[in-house]
Write a protein that holds these residues in place. Sequence first.
Motif, mmCIF file in Angstrom:
data_model
loop_
_atom_site.group_PDB
_atom_site.id
_atom_site.type_symbol
_atom_site.label_atom_id
_atom_site.label_comp_id
_atom_site.label_asym_id
_atom_site.label_seq_id
_atom_site.Cartn_x
_atom_site.Cartn_y
_atom_site.Cartn_z
ATOM 1 N N GLU A 127 2.175 -7.801 -11.386
ATOM 2 C CA GLU A 127 1.414 -6.556 -11.253
ATOM 3 C C GLU A 127 2.314 -5.341 -11.347
ATOM 4 O O GLU A 127 1.848 -4.238 -11.642
ATOM 5 C CB GLU A 127 0.699 -6.536 -9.910
ATOM 6 N N TRP A 160 -7.234 5.082 -16.211
ATOM 7 C CA TRP A 160 -7.712 3.758 -16.589
ATOM 8 C C TRP A 160 -8.309 3.747 -17.984
ATOM 9 O O TRP A 160 -8.159 2.768 -18.730
ATOM 10 C CB TRP A 160 -8.732 3.249 -15.566
ATOM 11 N N GLU B 171 -11.434 -7.383 -16.250
ATOM 12 C CA GLU B 171 -10.133 -7.992 -15.989
ATOM 13 C C GLU B 171 -9.632 -7.657 -14.597
ATOM 14 O O GLU B 171 -8.986 -8.488 -13.949
ATOM 15 C CB GLU B 171 -9.118 -7.546 -17.054
ATOM 16 N N GLU B 172 -9.920 -6.454 -14.144
ATOM 17 C CA GLU B 172 -9.534 -6.104 -12.779
ATOM 18 C C GLU B 172 -10.262 -6.974 -11.766
ATOM 19 O O GLU B 172 -9.690 -7.365 -10.745
ATOM 20 C CB GLU B 172 -9.844 -4.631 -12.499
ATOM 21 N N GLN B 173 -11.519 -7.265 -12.044
ATOM 22 C CA GLN B 173 -12.271 -8.131 -11.141
ATOM 23 C C GLN B 173 -11.667 -9.532 -11.101
ATOM 24 O O GLN B 173 -11.680 -10.209 -10.079
ATOM 25 C CB GLN B 173 -13.731 -8.235 -11.583
ATOM 26 N N CYS B 175 -8.509 -10.431 -11.544
ATOM 27 C CA CYS B 175 -7.123 -10.599 -11.110
ATOM 28 C C CYS B 175 -6.801 -10.013 -9.759
ATOM 29 O O CYS B 175 -5.670 -10.117 -9.308
ATOM 30 C CB CYS B 175 -6.190 -10.003 -12.166
ATOM 31 N N HIS B 176 -7.743 -9.377 -9.126
ATOM 32 C CA HIS B 176 -7.423 -8.763 -7.838
ATOM 33 C C HIS B 176 -8.475 -9.087 -6.806
ATOM 34 O O HIS B 176 -9.663 -9.007 -7.088
ATOM 35 C CB HIS B 176 -7.324 -7.245 -7.979
ATOM 36 N N ASN B 178 -8.927 -7.173 -4.322
ATOM 37 C CA ASN B 178 -9.510 -5.849 -4.145
ATOM 38 C C ASN B 178 -9.375 -5.070 -5.450
ATOM 39 O O ASN B 178 -8.455 -4.276 -5.598
ATOM 40 C CB ASN B 178 -8.794 -5.102 -3.009
ATOM 41 N N PRO B 179 -10.298 -5.291 -6.370
ATOM 42 C CA PRO B 179 -10.190 -4.656 -7.687
ATOM 43 C C PRO B 179 -10.162 -3.144 -7.558
ATOM 44 O O PRO B 179 -10.893 -2.565 -6.748
ATOM 45 C CB PRO B 179 -11.455 -5.126 -8.413
ATOM 46 N N ARG B 180 -9.310 -2.525 -8.366
ATOM 47 C CA ARG B 180 -9.210 -1.069 -8.321
ATOM 48 C C ARG B 180 -10.298 -0.409 -9.160
ATOM 49 O O ARG B 180 -10.478 0.798 -9.122
ATOM 50 C CB ARG B 180 -7.824 -0.646 -8.814
ATOM 51 N N ASP B 182 -14.412 -0.680 -10.086
ATOM 52 C CA ASP B 182 -15.697 -1.316 -9.836
ATOM 53 C C ASP B 182 -16.672 -0.890 -10.937
ATOM 54 O O ASP B 182 -16.290 -0.224 -11.896
ATOM 55 C CB ASP B 182 -16.228 -0.961 -8.444
#
Lengths: 202, 202
Positions: A127, A160, B171-173, B175-176, B178-180, B182
């Motif tokens: 990350e 982003w 992709e954030e959902q 890999c995290h 707590n995705p940054r 939403d």
Amino acid sequence: MTTTTRLQPTTEARERLLAAALDLFTKSGYAATSVREICLAAGVTKPVLYYYFKSKEGIYLQLMEDSYSLFEAMLADLGSFTGTVRRRVLHFCENVFDASIQQLPQVKLIYSIYFGTPQGAPPFNLEQYYDRMLQVISALMLEGIGSGEIRPGKVDDMVWAALACMSIAIEEQLCHCNPRLDREAMVRMLNIVFDGLEARQS
Amino acid sequence: MTTTTRLQPTTEARERLLAAALDLFTKSGYAATSVREICLAAGVTKPVLYYYFKSKEGIYLQLMEDSYSLFEAMLADLGSFTGTVRRRVLHFCENVFDASIQQLPQVKLIYSIYFGTPQGAPPFNLEQYYDRMLQVISALMLEGIGSGEIRPGKVDDMVWAALACMSIAIEEQLCHCNPRLDREAMVRMLNIVFDGLEARQS
DNA sequence: GTCTATATTGAGATAGAC
DNA sequence: GTCTATCTCAATATAGAC
């Protein structure tokens, strides 16, 4: 043909092992690649690998550390950019894009672990790549808002959106022999985003 | 407690195997997951797996086919959207996003194979997901250009810019914890893109 | 359909000679 | 530093009883 003065006692073997491991990890994945295959490709026997690296995990971690060092070195060269924020963000993205192309196998390996689930690979903080890029673009966007080049709004969304364009372009390079997105397409996408950031709110 | 009428002779075993395989492939990757582990998690023995599916590859292919069927079923429900092109693209992306959240393990598995290199997994055409989404958004953008809602330009760039925002949010959902990003952040990013598509060219 | 038991292969890793 | 030879273990897969 006798072994002449060899102060560097066949250190090539180490490099060949790293190159072979990178190639095989990239092509088959970490778990699916065996130590035997790596050694075969490098033209050495197994104990050589265990001598230089401690284990299969060891050679993998070495590859990851080498890649990240290169990434940080690239970031260190970014202070020289000048011009508008749009121009500098474009420049940054172009640089990351170019570097990714030049190190495609390394980037493939990183993606394969990041998205591909650990696969039994030892943990390595991937990350930090994204975090560092977010930092860089964030600083630029904030500067653009301060100077009035960019309309006020949520900075994170802007960052982003830009990162998304860069990411998808790189991902296309990773996954297709004939990528549908090239460097110029990425630039055009980023310009669409910046057009939106400069436009009056609707 | 005796085995009563059991016309459906413990077909649960098959479902339990699929669920266990999905879970383990997602968590550890295809190559790193053993048949033994799958059977253990499903509470059956190995021959049961080999009975229902033919091999480790067989259970994997079954999972992939089931997922793609769900995806196509979702696309079939899209004709009902109305409104501006911006509104409909947003709606489409929201639907794909929501569906991805609801099927996070399946999506993780797909990504892990797509980016994670085959890992020894049998080939399955994963690009059809992206191809289909490109088709849908492309048609919408073309319509927007025709109606004047979107300024003329390279349609592909517009499509990719929108897809990029959706992809990075998903992709954030993946890999995290707590995705940054939403769903709302994705919508805001897409609105930036559409602001750029409506703005006068600078 | 589901089990026990086992065949077979290849993995990661090491000992010890040179 | 590199080899040969080998250890140990776990993998996929199957035979055959029930």
